[in-house]
Every structure is written in C-alpha cells, then in structure tokens.
Design a protein around this motif. Structure first.
Motif, PDB file in Angstrom:
ATOM      1  N   VAL A  34     104.465  12.090  14.048  1.00 20.73           N
ATOM      2  CA  VAL A  34     104.600  13.518  13.768  1.00 20.73           C
ATOM      3  C   VAL A  34     104.817  13.765  12.277  1.00 20.73           C
ATOM      4  CG1 VAL A  34     105.979  15.588  14.250  1.00 20.73           C
ATOM      5  CG2 VAL A  34     105.651  13.859  16.046  1.00 20.73           C
ATOM      6  N   VAL A  35     104.109  14.762  11.759  1.00 22.70           N
ATOM      7  CA  VAL A  35     104.412  15.339  10.448  1.00 22.70           C
ATOM      8  C   VAL A  35     104.904  16.747  10.751  1.00 22.70           C
ATOM      9  CG1 VAL A  35     103.477  16.161   8.256  1.00 22.70           C
ATOM     10  CG2 VAL A  35     102.680  13.992   9.214  1.00 22.70           C
ATOM     11  N   ALA A  36     106.107  17.083  10.288  1.00 25.27           N
ATOM     12  CA  ALA A  36     106.717  18.346  10.691  1.00 25.27           C
ATOM     13  C   ALA A  36     107.323  19.105   9.523  1.00 25.27           C
ATOM     14  CB  ALA A  36     107.803  18.078  11.731  1.00 25.27           C
ATOM     15  N   ALA A  37     107.076  20.410   9.539  1.00 26.31           N
ATOM     16  CA  ALA A  37     107.801  21.328   8.673  1.00 26.31           C
ATOM     17  C   ALA A  37     109.081  21.689   9.406  1.00 26.31           C
ATOM     18  CB  ALA A  37     106.969  22.578   8.423  1.00 26.31           C
ATOM     19  N   LEU A  38     110.191  21.662   8.730  1.00 27.57           N
ATOM     20  CA  LEU A  38     111.466  21.960   9.371  1.00 27.57           C
ATOM     21  C   LEU A  38     111.517  23.438   9.747  1.00 27.57           C
ATOM     22  CD1 LEU A  38     114.093  20.492  10.102  1.00 27.57           C
ATOM     23  CD2 LEU A  38     115.039  21.337   7.958  1.00 27.57           C
ATOM     24  N   PRO A  39     111.709  23.735  11.055  1.00 30.13           N
ATOM     25  CA  PRO A  39     111.804  25.147  11.458  1.00 30.13           C
ATOM     26  C   PRO A  39     113.045  25.792  10.861  1.00 30.13           C
ATOM     27  CG  PRO A  39     111.684  23.687  13.384  1.00 30.13           C
ATOM     28  CD  PRO A  39     111.828  22.832  12.177  1.00 30.13           C
ATOM     29  N   LEU A  40     113.047  27.116  10.813  1.00 21.95           N
ATOM     30  CA  LEU A  40     114.191  27.840  10.279  1.00 21.95           C
ATOM     31  C   LEU A  40     115.309  27.937  11.311  1.00 21.95           C
ATOM     32  CD1 LEU A  40     112.269  30.697   8.429  1.00 21.95           C
ATOM     33  CD2 LEU A  40     113.089  28.514   7.517  1.00 21.95           C
ATOM     34  N   SER A  41     114.957  27.850  12.590  1.00 25.06           N
ATOM     35  CA  SER A  41     115.970  27.939  13.644  1.00 25.06           C
ATOM     36  C   SER A  41     115.495  27.234  14.895  1.00 25.06           C
ATOM     37  CB  SER A  41     116.276  29.410  13.962  1.00 25.06           C
ATOM     38  OG  SER A  41     115.129  30.039  14.505  1.00 25.06           O
ATOM     39  N   GLY A  42     116.447  26.988  15.807  1.00 22.04           N
ATOM     40  CA  GLY A  42     116.136  26.404  17.101  1.00 22.04           C
ATOM     41  C   GLY A  42     116.455  24.924  17.187  1.00 22.04           C
ATOM     42  N   GLY A  43     116.395  24.421  18.407  1.00 20.89           N
ATOM     43  CA  GLY A  43     116.736  23.034  18.687  1.00 20.89           C
ATOM     44  C   GLY A  43     115.784  22.022  18.084  1.00 20.89           C
ATOM     45  N   ALA A  44     114.541  22.428  17.843  1.00 21.57           N
ATOM     46  CA  ALA A  44     113.566  21.501  17.245  1.00 21.57           C
ATOM     47  C   ALA A  44     114.043  21.028  15.881  1.00 21.57           C
ATOM     48  CB  ALA A  44     112.203  22.171  17.132  1.00 21.57           C
ATOM     49  N   SER A  58     111.189  19.247   4.734  1.00 21.49           N
ATOM     50  CA  SER A  58     112.236  20.249   4.935  1.00 21.49           C
ATOM     51  C   SER A  58     112.013  21.535   4.143  1.00 21.49           C
ATOM     52  CB  SER A  58     113.606  19.661   4.608  1.00 21.49           C
ATOM     53  OG  SER A  58     113.625  19.201   3.276  1.00 21.49           O
ATOM     54  N   ASN A  59     111.251  21.465   3.062  1.00 24.18           N
ATOM     55  CA  ASN A  59     111.057  22.676   2.262  1.00 24.18           C
ATOM     56  C   ASN A  59     109.861  23.514   2.717  1.00 24.18           C
ATOM     57  OD1 ASN A  59     108.830  21.258   1.346  1.00 24.18           O
ATOM     58  ND2 ASN A  59     109.609  20.980  -0.731  1.00 24.18           N
ATOM     59  N   ARG A  60     109.134  23.063   3.767  1.00 23.29           N
ATOM     60  CA  ARG A  60     108.005  23.776   4.362  1.00 23.29           C
ATOM     61  C   ARG A  60     106.865  24.011   3.364  1.00 23.29           C
ATOM     62  NH1 ARG A  60     108.593  25.354   9.291  1.00 23.29           N
ATOM     63  NH2 ARG A  60     106.894  26.826   9.090  1.00 23.29           N
ATOM     64  N   ASN A  61     106.818  23.260   2.302  1.00 28.94           N
ATOM     65  CA  ASN A  61     105.774  23.390   1.289  1.00 28.94           C
ATOM     66  C   ASN A  61     104.452  22.865   1.843  1.00 28.94           C
ATOM     67  OD1 ASN A  61     104.127  22.024  -0.938  1.00 28.94           O
ATOM     68  ND2 ASN A  61     105.477  23.375  -2.108  1.00 28.94           N
ATOM     69  N   SER A  68     101.806  14.499   3.154  1.00 33.09           N
ATOM     70  CA  SER A  68     102.417  13.634   4.163  1.00 33.09           C
ATOM     71  C   SER A  68     101.421  13.295   5.259  1.00 33.09           C
ATOM     72  CB  SER A  68     103.643  14.317   4.778  1.00 33.09           C
ATOM     73  OG  SER A  68     104.638  14.501   3.808  1.00 33.09           O
ATOM     74  N   ALA A  69     100.657  14.285   5.693  1.00 33.07           N
ATOM     75  CA  ALA A  69      99.652  14.050   6.734  1.00 33.07           C
ATOM     76  C   ALA A  69      98.578  13.087   6.244  1.00 33.07           C
ATOM     77  CB  ALA A  69      99.034  15.373   7.171  1.00 33.07           C
ATOM     78  N   ILE A  70      98.096  13.289   5.035  1.00 35.39           N
ATOM     79  CA  ILE A  70      97.051  12.418   4.477  1.00 35.39           C
ATOM     80  C   ILE A  70      97.568  10.993   4.326  1.00 35.39           C
ATOM     81  CG2 ILE A  70      95.692  11.939   2.395  1.00 35.39           C
ATOM     82  CD1 ILE A  70      95.428  15.070   2.148  1.00 35.39           C
ATOM     83  N   GLN A  71      98.793  10.847   3.837  1.00 38.10           N
ATOM     84  CA  GLN A  71      99.395   9.517   3.685  1.00 38.10           C
ATOM     85  C   GLN A  71      99.452   8.808   5.033  1.00 38.10           C
ATOM     86  OE1 GLN A  71     103.331   9.651   2.004  1.00 38.10           O
ATOM     87  NE2 GLN A  71     103.771   7.549   2.571  1.00 38.10           N
ATOM     88  N   LEU A  72      99.870   9.511   6.055  1.00 33.34           N
ATOM     89  CA  LEU A  72      99.975   8.912   7.379  1.00 33.34           C
ATOM     90  C   LEU A  72      98.601   8.618   7.977  1.00 33.34           C
ATOM     91  CD1 LEU A  72     102.085   7.997   9.369  1.00 33.34           C
ATOM     92  CD2 LEU A  72     102.174  10.309  10.282  1.00 33.34           C
ATOM     93  N   LEU A  73      97.646   9.493   7.755  1.00 32.32           N
ATOM     94  CA  LEU A  73      96.295   9.279   8.272  1.00 32.32           C
ATOM     95  C   LEU A  73      95.614   8.070   7.620  1.00 32.32           C
ATOM     96  CD1 LEU A  73      95.075  12.965   8.545  1.00 32.32           C
ATOM     97  CD2 LEU A  73      95.435  11.364  10.451  1.00 32.32           C
ATOM     98  N   LYS A  74      95.993   7.771   6.405  1.00 36.53           N
ATOM     99  CA  LYS A  74      95.397   6.623   5.700  1.00 36.53           C
ATOM    100  C   LYS A  74      95.956   5.280   6.141  1.00 36.53           C
ATOM    101  CE  LYS A  74      94.087   8.882   1.367  1.00 36.53           C
ATOM    102  NZ  LYS A  74      94.338   8.941  -0.077  1.00 36.53           N
ATOM    103  N   SER A  75      97.059   5.282   6.872  1.00 32.27           N
ATOM    104  CA  SER A  75      97.717   4.020   7.206  1.00 32.27           C
ATOM    105  C   SER A  75      97.877   3.842   8.718  1.00 32.27           C
ATOM    106  CB  SER A  75      99.088   3.952   6.541  1.00 32.27           C
ATOM    107  OG  SER A  75      99.755   2.782   6.941  1.00 32.27           O
ATOM    108  N   THR A  76      96.990   3.060   9.278  1.00 29.36           N
ATOM    109  CA  THR A  76      97.078   2.754  10.711  1.00 29.36           C
ATOM    110  C   THR A  76      98.397   2.055  11.020  1.00 29.36           C
ATOM    111  OG1 THR A  76      94.684   2.551  10.836  1.00 29.36           O
ATOM    112  CG2 THR A  76      95.947   1.546  12.623  1.00 29.36           C
ATOM    113  N   GLY A  77      98.809   1.159  10.145  1.00 26.21           N
ATOM    114  CA  GLY A  77     100.058   0.431  10.350  1.00 26.21           C
ATOM    115  C   GLY A  77     101.263   1.343  10.413  1.00 26.21           C
ATOM    116  N   ASP A  78     101.343   2.305   9.501  1.00 23.68           N
ATOM    117  CA  ASP A  78     102.455   3.263   9.509  1.00 23.68           C
ATOM    118  C   ASP A  78     102.429   4.108  10.779  1.00 23.68           C
ATOM    119  OD1 ASP A  78     103.363   2.338   7.084  1.00 23.68           O
ATOM    120  OD2 ASP A  78     102.593   4.052   5.921  1.00 23.68           O
ATOM    121  N   ARG A  79     101.238   4.544  11.185  1.00 27.74           N
ATOM    122  CA  ARG A  79     101.128   5.356  12.413  1.00 27.74           C
ATOM    123  C   ARG A  79     101.589   4.556  13.635  1.00 27.74           C
ATOM    124  NH1 ARG A  79      96.111   6.514  10.341  1.00 27.74           N
ATOM    125  NH2 ARG A  79      95.039   5.538  12.119  1.00 27.74           N
TER     126      ARG A  79
END
Length: 112
Positions: A34-44, A58-61, A68-79
């Motif tokens: 998972v690549v995630a932007a930190l929500p502003l509220s809620g249990g997630a 965390s900064n939702r930039n 982050s998504a591209i970095q993860l997509l480039k690395s099968t090992g990391d995924r």
C-alpha cells in the motif's frame, strides 16, 4: 476478492476521511503493498500510522505520493517484502479468532 487484490501491483489509498479502513486491511492480508496518503480523520489513520507495510505520505503531497508509488512499482523485491510483512501484521492484529476471544472476555468481565 483475493484474486482482485492479488492482481494489483500496489494499492493506492488517498481517502481524506475514512472511518475504518477495511480496504487497507484487505489489501495487506492479500499481500498487496500500500501507498497511502494519511487521512485527516477516521480509524484508517491509525492503521496507516501503525502498519510497517504501508508507504505513508503523511503530508498528502501528490508529488510525494507519486514518487512513493513509482519507487515501489520499480522494485519487485520491496513489493514482495511489504506484502509478506503486511499480511503478517494484519493476521496478528485482526484475526477473527482473536476478535471473538476479546469480545467474549468483554461480555463475561464484571462491570465496574
């Protein structure tokens, strides 16, 4: 849903408000990182902060999310690594048998 989650290379989570974050748990339990932007509220928000298998922006930039998504997509090992630890983390904390035991203890404990 297992086959659907396994078909994804990553799960990209960008909700602003998310009450529980079930999809975060589902994706991780199926070894989908998972690549995630930190929500502003809620249990997630707590799931994202605590899971060792989620790339947390965390900064939702948008640029940081994309990087982050591209970095993860480039690395099968990391995924694969994040998939394994994500599944283990979800199983340890959200296993149905554990939830049932916790509820049982709650119901049989004396009221204070």
């Amino acid at each position: 849903m297992y086959n659907v989650w396994r078909a994804f290379d990553i799960y990209f989570f960008t909700s602003i408000h998310e009450s529980f974050g079930r999809t975060l748990l589902e994706s991780q339990s199926c070894e989908t990182p998972v690549v995630a932007a930190l929500p502003l509220s809620g249990g997630a928000k707590e799931i994202i902060k605590n899971s060792p298998a989620i790339f947390n922006v965390s900064n939702r930039n948008a640029e940081h999310l994309a990087d982050s998504a591209i970095q993860l997509l480039k690395s099968t090992g990391d995924r694969e690594y994040l998939g394994r630890i994500g599944r283990a983390w979800v199983k340890e904390r959200f296993d149905l048998k554990k939830w049932v035991e916790q509820l049982k203890l709650l119901y049989i404990s004396p009221c204070n």
